[in-house]
Design a protein around this motif. Structure first.
Motif, PDB file in Angstrom:
ATOM      1  N   TYR A 295       2.137  -4.462  -4.430  1.00  9.70           N
ATOM      2  CA  TYR A 295       3.060  -4.653  -5.547  1.00  9.70           C
ATOM      3  C   TYR A 295       2.804  -5.907  -6.376  1.00  9.70           C
ATOM      4  O   TYR A 295       3.249  -5.980  -7.519  1.00  9.70           O
ATOM      5  CB  TYR A 295       4.508  -4.597  -5.083  1.00  9.70           C
ATOM      6  CG  TYR A 295       4.995  -5.817  -4.351  1.00  9.70           C
ATOM      7  CD1 TYR A 295       5.754  -6.771  -5.002  1.00  9.70           C
ATOM      8  CD2 TYR A 295       4.716  -5.990  -3.008  1.00  9.70           C
ATOM      9  CE1 TYR A 295       6.214  -7.882  -4.324  1.00  9.70           C
ATOM     10  CE2 TYR A 295       5.180  -7.082  -2.328  1.00  9.70           C
ATOM     11  CZ  TYR A 295       5.930  -8.028  -2.991  1.00  9.70           C
ATOM     12  OH  TYR A 295       6.378  -9.113  -2.318  1.00  9.70           O
TER      13      TYR A 295
ATOM     14  N   TRP B 127       2.056   7.433  -9.327  1.00 11.44           N
ATOM     15  CA  TRP B 127       3.049   6.359  -9.361  1.00 11.44           C
ATOM     16  C   TRP B 127       4.024   6.582 -10.518  1.00 11.44           C
ATOM     17  O   TRP B 127       5.237   6.450 -10.370  1.00 11.44           O
ATOM     18  CB  TRP B 127       2.383   4.985  -9.475  1.00 11.44           C
ATOM     19  CG  TRP B 127       3.397   3.896  -9.584  1.00 11.44           C
ATOM     20  CD1 TRP B 127       3.831   3.285 -10.711  1.00 11.44           C
ATOM     21  CD2 TRP B 127       4.161   3.333  -8.514  1.00 11.44           C
ATOM     22  NE1 TRP B 127       4.800   2.372 -10.398  1.00 11.44           N
ATOM     23  CE2 TRP B 127       5.019   2.385  -9.061  1.00 11.44           C
ATOM     24  CE3 TRP B 127       4.179   3.557  -7.131  1.00 11.44           C
ATOM     25  CZ2 TRP B 127       5.903   1.645  -8.285  1.00 11.44           C
ATOM     26  CZ3 TRP B 127       5.062   2.820  -6.368  1.00 11.44           C
ATOM     27  CH2 TRP B 127       5.915   1.875  -6.936  1.00 11.44           C
TER      28      TRP B 127
ATOM     29  N   ALA C 220      -3.849   7.638  -8.466  1.00  6.53           N
ATOM     30  CA  ALA C 220      -2.922   6.617  -7.964  1.00  6.53           C
ATOM     31  C   ALA C 220      -1.954   6.197  -9.058  1.00  6.53           C
ATOM     32  O   ALA C 220      -0.752   6.063  -8.811  1.00  6.53           O
ATOM     33  CB  ALA C 220      -3.697   5.407  -7.448  1.00  6.53           C
ATOM     34  N   TYR C 221      -2.476   5.996 -10.270  1.00  5.06           N
ATOM     35  CA  TYR C 221      -1.610   5.575 -11.373  1.00  5.06           C
ATOM     36  C   TYR C 221      -0.647   6.677 -11.768  1.00  5.06           C
ATOM     37  O   TYR C 221       0.556   6.446 -11.858  1.00  5.06           O
ATOM     38  CB  TYR C 221      -2.424   5.140 -12.592  1.00  5.06           C
ATOM     39  CG  TYR C 221      -1.519   4.778 -13.741  1.00  5.06           C
ATOM     40  CD1 TYR C 221      -0.836   3.569 -13.738  1.00  5.06           C
ATOM     41  CD2 TYR C 221      -1.302   5.645 -14.804  1.00  5.06           C
ATOM     42  CE1 TYR C 221       0.025   3.236 -14.756  1.00  5.06           C
ATOM     43  CE2 TYR C 221      -0.444   5.319 -15.828  1.00  5.06           C
ATOM     44  CZ  TYR C 221       0.216   4.118 -15.801  1.00  5.06           C
ATOM     45  OH  TYR C 221       1.094   3.799 -16.819  1.00  5.06           O
TER      46      TYR C 221
ATOM     47  N   ALA D 251       0.059   7.372  -3.040  1.00  8.39           N
ATOM     48  CA  ALA D 251       0.205   6.565  -4.255  1.00  8.39           C
ATOM     49  C   ALA D 251       1.448   5.689  -4.181  1.00  8.39           C
ATOM     50  O   ALA D 251       1.419   4.517  -4.573  1.00  8.39           O
ATOM     51  CB  ALA D 251       0.263   7.469  -5.481  1.00  8.39           C
ATOM     52  N   ILE D 252       2.546   6.231  -3.663  1.00  9.06           N
ATOM     53  CA  ILE D 252       3.776   5.452  -3.521  1.00  9.06           C
ATOM     54  C   ILE D 252       3.561   4.322  -2.519  1.00  9.06           C
ATOM     55  O   ILE D 252       3.919   3.160  -2.780  1.00  9.06           O
ATOM     56  CB  ILE D 252       4.943   6.364  -3.087  1.00  9.06           C
ATOM     57  CG1 ILE D 252       5.255   7.383  -4.183  1.00  9.06           C
ATOM     58  CG2 ILE D 252       6.179   5.540  -2.736  1.00  9.06           C
ATOM     59  CD1 ILE D 252       6.167   8.500  -3.729  1.00  9.06           C
TER      60      ILE D 252
ATOM     61  N   VAL E  97      -0.091  -1.708 -10.722  1.00 11.73           N
ATOM     62  CA  VAL E  97      -0.928  -0.501 -10.683  1.00 11.73           C
ATOM     63  C   VAL E  97      -1.488  -0.217 -12.077  1.00 11.73           C
ATOM     64  O   VAL E  97      -2.619   0.261 -12.212  1.00 11.73           O
ATOM     65  CB  VAL E  97      -0.169   0.713 -10.086  1.00 11.73           C
ATOM     66  CG1 VAL E  97       0.813   1.323 -11.035  1.00 11.73           C
ATOM     67  CG2 VAL E  97      -1.146   1.759  -9.602  1.00 11.73           C
TER      68      VAL E  97
ATOM     69  N   PRO F 219       5.556  -3.468  -9.106  1.00 12.19           N
ATOM     70  CA  PRO F 219       4.520  -2.550  -8.602  1.00 12.19           C
ATOM     71  C   PRO F 219       3.901  -1.704  -9.707  1.00 12.19           C
ATOM     72  O   PRO F 219       2.689  -1.457  -9.709  1.00 12.19           O
ATOM     73  CB  PRO F 219       5.261  -1.668  -7.592  1.00 12.19           C
ATOM     74  CG  PRO F 219       6.462  -2.446  -7.206  1.00 12.19           C
ATOM     75  CD  PRO F 219       6.826  -3.270  -8.401  1.00 12.19           C
ATOM     76  N   GLY F 220       4.715  -1.284 -10.664  1.00 12.80           N
ATOM     77  CA  GLY F 220       4.198  -0.489 -11.779  1.00 12.80           C
ATOM     78  C   GLY F 220       3.259  -1.285 -12.662  1.00 12.80           C
ATOM     79  O   GLY F 220       2.223  -0.788 -13.110  1.00 12.80           O
TER      80      GLY F 220
ATOM     81  N   SER G 272       0.710   2.947  -1.631  1.00 13.85           N
ATOM     82  CA  SER G 272      -0.232   1.993  -2.217  1.00 13.85           C
ATOM     83  C   SER G 272       0.457   1.123  -3.263  1.00 13.85           C
ATOM     84  O   SER G 272       0.215  -0.079  -3.334  1.00 13.85           O
ATOM     85  CB  SER G 272      -1.399   2.741  -2.848  1.00 13.85           C
ATOM     86  OG  SER G 272      -2.216   1.871  -3.584  1.00 13.85           O
ATOM     87  N   GLY G 273       1.313   1.727  -4.069  1.00 12.12           N
ATOM     88  CA  GLY G 273       2.023   0.971  -5.094  1.00 12.12           C
ATOM     89  C   GLY G 273       2.894  -0.123  -4.512  1.00 12.12           C
ATOM     90  O   GLY G 273       2.885  -1.262  -4.985  1.00 12.12           O
TER      91      GLY G 273
ATOM     92  N   THR H 134      10.815  -1.142  -9.213  1.00 12.51           N
ATOM     93  CA  THR H 134       9.498  -0.566  -9.479  1.00 12.51           C
ATOM     94  C   THR H 134       8.756  -1.260 -10.618  1.00 12.51           C
ATOM     95  O   THR H 134       7.627  -0.874 -10.935  1.00 12.51           O
ATOM     96  CB  THR H 134       9.609   0.943  -9.784  1.00 12.51           C
ATOM     97  OG1 THR H 134      10.462   1.133 -10.919  1.00 12.51           O
ATOM     98  CG2 THR H 134      10.130   1.702  -8.586  1.00 12.51           C
TER      99      THR H 134
END
Length: 118
Positions: free
Chosen positions: A14, A29, A25-26, A6-7, A69, A65-66, A9-10, A62
């Motif tokens: 991004y 993250w 995944a969410y 997940a990290i 996601v 990317p946050g 992928s995030g 972050t």
């Protein structure tokens, strides 16, 4: 998907606001950002007293990317990423968004792409 995936992928996606992201995944993250922010805050308190330099750096690093996601997670529930703005409605909007993020994704393909679990 596990925490490390997940990290990865995030950060790899991004600025990818298309496609879909699974619940794991969410939420992995979100867990990563929470842990990183707490660790950064503790280090800031130990090294700099009350100055939150590292904490702010983690949040800035972050943020995009946050956001991406989150949009991809909304896509997985067959909602537009614009539903993010429901956060502007105090309390009720926040609750609604959390419910959307906790819902199971659309099985199979939807208008935003293939099922991330397939």
């Amino acid at each position: 998907m596990n925490l490390a995936e997940a990290i990865k992928s995030g950060f790899n996606n991004y600025v990818t606001f298309s496609g879909r992201a699974s619940r794991s995944a969410y939420w992995f993250w979100v867990l990563f950002v929470f842990i990183a922010a707490v660790v950064a805050s503790v280090i800031d308190k130990a090294l700099f007293g009350g100055f939150d330099l590292l904490y702010v750096a983690v949040l800035l690093a972050t943020f995009l990317p946050g956001l991406s996601v989150l949009v991809r997670r909304l896509h997985d529930t067959n909602r537009s990423g614009w539903w993010y703005w429901i956060l502007l409605i105090p309390v009720a909007g926040w609750i609604a968004l959390i419910v959307f993020l906790c819902l199971k994704g659309t099985p199979g393909d939807n208008r935003f792409g293939p099922d991330p679990l397939a």
